[in-house]
Design a protein around this motif. Structure first.
Motif, mmCIF file in Angstrom:
data_model
loop_
_atom_site.group_PDB
_atom_site.id
_atom_site.type_symbol
_atom_site.label_atom_id
_atom_site.label_comp_id
_atom_site.label_asym_id
_atom_site.label_seq_id
_atom_site.Cartn_x
_atom_site.Cartn_y
_atom_site.Cartn_z
ATOM 1 N N CYS A 1 0.830 -1.214 0.000
ATOM 2 C CA CYS A 1 0.000 0.000 0.000
ATOM 3 C C CYS A 1 0.860 1.257 0.000
ATOM 4 C CB CYS A 1 -0.939 0.000 1.207
ATOM 5 S SG CYS A 1 -2.270 -1.193 1.087
ATOM 6 N N VAL A 2 1.900 1.268 0.813
ATOM 7 C CA VAL A 2 2.780 2.432 0.874
ATOM 8 C C VAL A 2 3.476 2.646 -0.464
ATOM 9 C CG1 VAL A 2 4.881 3.338 1.955
ATOM 10 C CG2 VAL A 2 3.086 2.312 3.369
ATOM 11 N N VAL A 3 3.954 1.580 -1.079
ATOM 12 C CA VAL A 3 4.627 1.696 -2.382
ATOM 13 C C VAL A 3 3.648 2.208 -3.440
ATOM 14 C CG1 VAL A 3 5.697 0.355 -4.249
ATOM 15 C CG2 VAL A 3 6.396 -0.013 -1.878
ATOM 16 N N SER A 4 2.410 1.721 -3.434
ATOM 17 C CA SER A 4 1.439 2.181 -4.424
ATOM 18 C C SER A 4 1.079 3.644 -4.204
ATOM 19 C CB SER A 4 0.181 1.316 -4.387
ATOM 20 O OG SER A 4 -0.531 1.521 -3.186
ATOM 21 N N MET A 5 1.028 4.100 -2.950
ATOM 22 C CA MET A 5 0.751 5.511 -2.679
ATOM 23 C C MET A 5 1.911 6.393 -3.127
ATOM 24 S SD MET A 5 -1.304 5.695 0.922
ATOM 25 C CE MET A 5 -0.366 4.497 1.853
ATOM 26 N N ILE A 6 3.140 5.907 -2.991
ATOM 27 C CA ILE A 6 4.310 6.681 -3.416
ATOM 28 C C ILE A 6 4.290 6.873 -4.930
ATOM 29 C CG2 ILE A 6 6.822 6.578 -3.668
ATOM 30 C CD1 ILE A 6 6.891 5.302 -0.852
ATOM 31 N N PHE A 7 3.975 5.805 -5.685
ATOM 32 C CA PHE A 7 3.986 5.895 -7.138
ATOM 33 C C PHE A 7 2.783 6.658 -7.688
ATOM 34 C CE2 PHE A 7 6.961 2.264 -6.892
ATOM 35 C CZ PHE A 7 7.991 2.823 -7.633
ATOM 36 N N SER A 8 1.696 6.736 -6.953
ATOM 37 C CA SER A 8 0.517 7.449 -7.459
ATOM 38 C C SER A 8 0.446 8.881 -6.951
ATOM 39 C CB SER A 8 -0.759 6.700 -7.065
ATOM 40 O OG SER A 8 -0.937 6.735 -5.652
ATOM 41 N N HIS A 9 1.435 9.338 -6.202
ATOM 42 C CA HIS A 9 1.408 10.683 -5.622
ATOM 43 C C HIS A 9 1.416 11.767 -6.688
ATOM 44 C CE1 HIS A 9 2.003 13.955 -2.870
ATOM 45 N NE2 HIS A 9 3.107 14.312 -3.516
ATOM 46 N N GLY A 10 2.206 11.637 -7.725
ATOM 47 C CA GLY A 10 2.309 12.664 -8.752
ATOM 48 C C GLY A 10 1.337 12.488 -9.902
ATOM 49 N N LEU A 11 0.430 11.573 -9.815
ATOM 50 C CA LEU A 11 -0.510 11.279 -10.893
ATOM 51 C C LEU A 11 -1.528 12.405 -11.031
ATOM 52 C CD1 LEU A 11 -1.301 9.054 -12.912
ATOM 53 C CD2 LEU A 11 -2.857 8.189 -11.187
ATOM 54 N N LYS A 12 -1.670 12.928 -12.237
ATOM 55 C CA LYS A 12 -2.613 14.014 -12.498
ATOM 56 C C LYS A 12 -3.906 13.419 -13.051
ATOM 57 C CE LYS A 12 0.272 17.280 -11.486
ATOM 58 N NZ LYS A 12 0.181 17.998 -10.269
ATOM 59 N N ARG A 13 -5.007 13.802 -12.460
ATOM 60 C CA ARG A 13 -6.320 13.330 -12.911
ATOM 61 C C ARG A 13 -7.033 14.482 -13.604
ATOM 62 N NH1 ARG A 13 -5.120 10.872 -8.213
ATOM 63 N NH2 ARG A 13 -5.322 8.623 -8.143
ATOM 64 N N PRO A 14 -7.886 14.172 -14.597
ATOM 65 C CA PRO A 14 -8.599 15.257 -15.282
ATOM 66 C C PRO A 14 -9.580 15.945 -14.340
ATOM 67 C CG PRO A 14 -9.398 13.127 -16.015
ATOM 68 C CD PRO A 14 -8.216 12.863 -15.149
ATOM 69 N N LYS A 15 -9.687 17.273 -14.490
ATOM 70 C CA LYS A 15 -10.603 18.041 -13.652
ATOM 71 C C LYS A 15 -12.020 17.877 -14.189
ATOM 72 C CE LYS A 15 -11.292 22.778 -11.969
ATOM 73 N NZ LYS A 15 -12.186 22.390 -10.973
ATOM 74 N N ILE A 16 -12.942 17.609 -13.312
ATOM 75 C CA ILE A 16 -14.338 17.455 -13.689
ATOM 76 C C ILE A 16 -15.030 18.791 -13.464
ATOM 77 C CG2 ILE A 16 -16.490 16.269 -13.156
ATOM 78 C CD1 ILE A 16 -14.787 13.903 -12.244
ATOM 79 N N ASN A 17 -15.636 19.316 -14.531
ATOM 80 C CA ASN A 17 -16.340 20.591 -14.406
ATOM 81 C C ASN A 17 -17.632 20.378 -13.635
ATOM 82 O OD1 ASN A 17 -14.376 21.856 -15.885
ATOM 83 N ND2 ASN A 17 -15.394 21.475 -17.828
#
Length: 73
Positions: free
Chosen positions: A14-30
């Protein structure tokens, strides 16, 4: 001891997956507000698309599908 090791491995994963997904950009929902014009088509939901539910074996002719309500309005 085996349970402790498995829990520690799960926590580490879980910690490793949180580290790798920290910089992930998600599309903004209007966000839609009521002062904006609606430009999308209608969304239709139909109860006829739902498969019939399986009734219990103790079903009798006096029983009904779903629930019932009673009370004073």
């Amino acid at each position: 001891m085996t349970v402790v090791v498995l829990c520690l491995l799960a926590v580490a994963a879980c910690v490793v997956s949180m580290i790798f997904s920290h910089g992930l950009k998600r599309p903004k929902i209007n966000e839609y507000t009521l002062d904006q014009p609606w430009v999308s088509g209608p969304t239709l939901f139909s109860a006829t698309e739902i498969e019939p539910m399986a009734l219990a074996r103790h079903f009798e002719p006096g029983d009904v599908e779903g629930g019932s309500a009673s009370g004073k309005w």
